[in-house]
Design a protein around this motif. Sequence first.
Motif, mmCIF file in Angstrom:
data_model
loop_
_atom_site.group_PDB
_atom_site.id
_atom_site.type_symbol
_atom_site.label_atom_id
_atom_site.label_comp_id
_atom_site.label_asym_id
_atom_site.label_seq_id
_atom_site.Cartn_x
_atom_site.Cartn_y
_atom_site.Cartn_z
ATOM 1 N N LEU A 173 52.271 -77.974 39.162
ATOM 2 C CA LEU A 173 51.182 -77.957 38.048
ATOM 3 C C LEU A 173 50.239 -76.862 38.500
ATOM 4 O O LEU A 173 49.842 -75.918 37.887
ATOM 5 N N LEU A 174 49.774 -76.819 39.809
ATOM 6 C CA LEU A 174 49.090 -75.912 40.369
ATOM 7 C C LEU A 174 49.620 -74.536 40.452
ATOM 8 O O LEU A 174 49.193 -73.536 40.018
ATOM 9 N N ALA A 175 51.202 -74.366 40.419
ATOM 10 C CA ALA A 175 51.727 -73.065 40.240
ATOM 11 C C ALA A 175 51.771 -72.703 38.911
ATOM 12 O O ALA A 175 51.374 -71.352 38.790
ATOM 13 N N ARG A 178 48.093 -71.270 38.207
ATOM 14 C CA ARG A 178 48.271 -69.861 38.914
ATOM 15 C C ARG A 178 48.690 -68.768 38.032
ATOM 16 O O ARG A 178 48.270 -67.718 37.931
ATOM 17 N N ALA A 179 49.768 -69.218 37.623
ATOM 18 C CA ALA A 179 50.586 -68.319 36.722
ATOM 19 C C ALA A 179 49.755 -68.020 35.464
ATOM 20 O O ALA A 179 49.648 -66.826 34.844
ATOM 21 N N HIS A 180 49.211 -69.008 35.013
ATOM 22 C CA HIS A 180 48.342 -68.781 33.663
ATOM 23 C C HIS A 180 47.156 -67.803 34.089
ATOM 24 O O HIS A 180 46.640 -67.002 33.160
ATOM 25 N N ILE A 181 46.671 -67.982 35.190
ATOM 26 C CA ILE A 181 45.478 -67.377 35.532
ATOM 27 C C ILE A 181 45.933 -65.801 35.885
ATOM 28 O O ILE A 181 45.326 -64.792 35.251
ATOM 29 N N GLU A 182 46.911 -65.571 36.498
ATOM 30 C CA GLU A 182 47.565 -64.103 36.772
ATOM 31 C C GLU A 182 47.781 -63.427 34.974
ATOM 32 O O GLU A 182 47.454 -62.313 34.905
ATOM 33 N N HIS A 200 45.961 -78.669 29.511
ATOM 34 C CA HIS A 200 45.704 -80.243 28.802
ATOM 35 C C HIS A 200 45.412 -81.261 29.879
ATOM 36 O O HIS A 200 46.022 -82.253 30.113
ATOM 37 N N ILE A 201 44.490 -80.636 30.938
ATOM 38 C CA ILE A 201 44.028 -81.519 32.005
ATOM 39 C C ILE A 201 42.522 -81.299 31.957
ATOM 40 O O ILE A 201 41.859 -80.581 31.164
ATOM 41 N N SER A 202 41.690 -82.166 32.450
ATOM 42 C CA SER A 202 40.335 -82.081 32.655
ATOM 43 C C SER A 202 39.957 -80.928 33.571
ATOM 44 O O SER A 202 40.453 -80.661 34.651
#
Length: 286
Positions: A173-175, A178-182, A200-202
Amino acid sequence: MPEPPAGESRARQLAQAVRDGGSGCVDVLPPPPGADPEDCLYVLLHVGGTALVRRHGVSTVLEPGDLLIGDTRHPAVLLRDAECRMVEFRIPCFYLGVRQADVRRAGGLVARGSEGVGSLAAQFLRTLVVQSRAHRARPGNHLARSVCDIVAVLVAELLEREAPEQPGGAAELLARIRAHIEENLADPDLAPESIARSQHISVRYLHKLFQQDGTTVGQFVRQRRLDACRRELERPSRRQTSVSAVAHRWGFVSHSHFSRTFRDAYGLSPREWQAYAARADGRHSS
């Protein structure tokens, strides 16, 4: 007499470069003004002989072409015989976008020079050392920057492999986050709320994921934006672009805030960095 295969020819060139160059360290790029000269990452390219890396009780035998990442010039994890030959490269962390804590974590990690990003990095490093030894000078600026970019990718990949598995697929999920942020760095509205909504997380869980990774959402986004601005400001094609335009392109709304944040991160202002990069290009092209 037939020509030797390309791979054999490159190996001979590299071996000759090592013999000619002695045991010195190849400085890929000089530290920019204001940067700590000790804040560097070291990459050792194994050329020949016997070398062994012992890390966390696990022994890894190095093959020619393999790379060892170090946070010091003489990694304690490395054991080698008298016949061992290695080329050492020093890269200021400024050019890698790697945190000092991550440099320490990366110390002792091995990348195989026969596969993946390790293979690509080894090829570029071979070319760089042959050029630098042949001309008795620092290698071309464009090649050196390409080496920095590839090593940065390699270190990130090695650290991702090294990261302990987190429960419930948190690492995956963290990966994705990070991809979404990039992909959305240029969006000035990129914020914890929009990032959490996209996955879809808090927001609370989002902060927890980054906290477990040793940073915060805001710090990660800011550093990736700063790295993007730094790379764009040093490109010759962007020399006529204003600092404000570059900052806005990567999501910074306030020019003064961007300049202050850039100086805090790199030790010099965006304009000073742009001027320094232009002078460096001029030296290499002369």
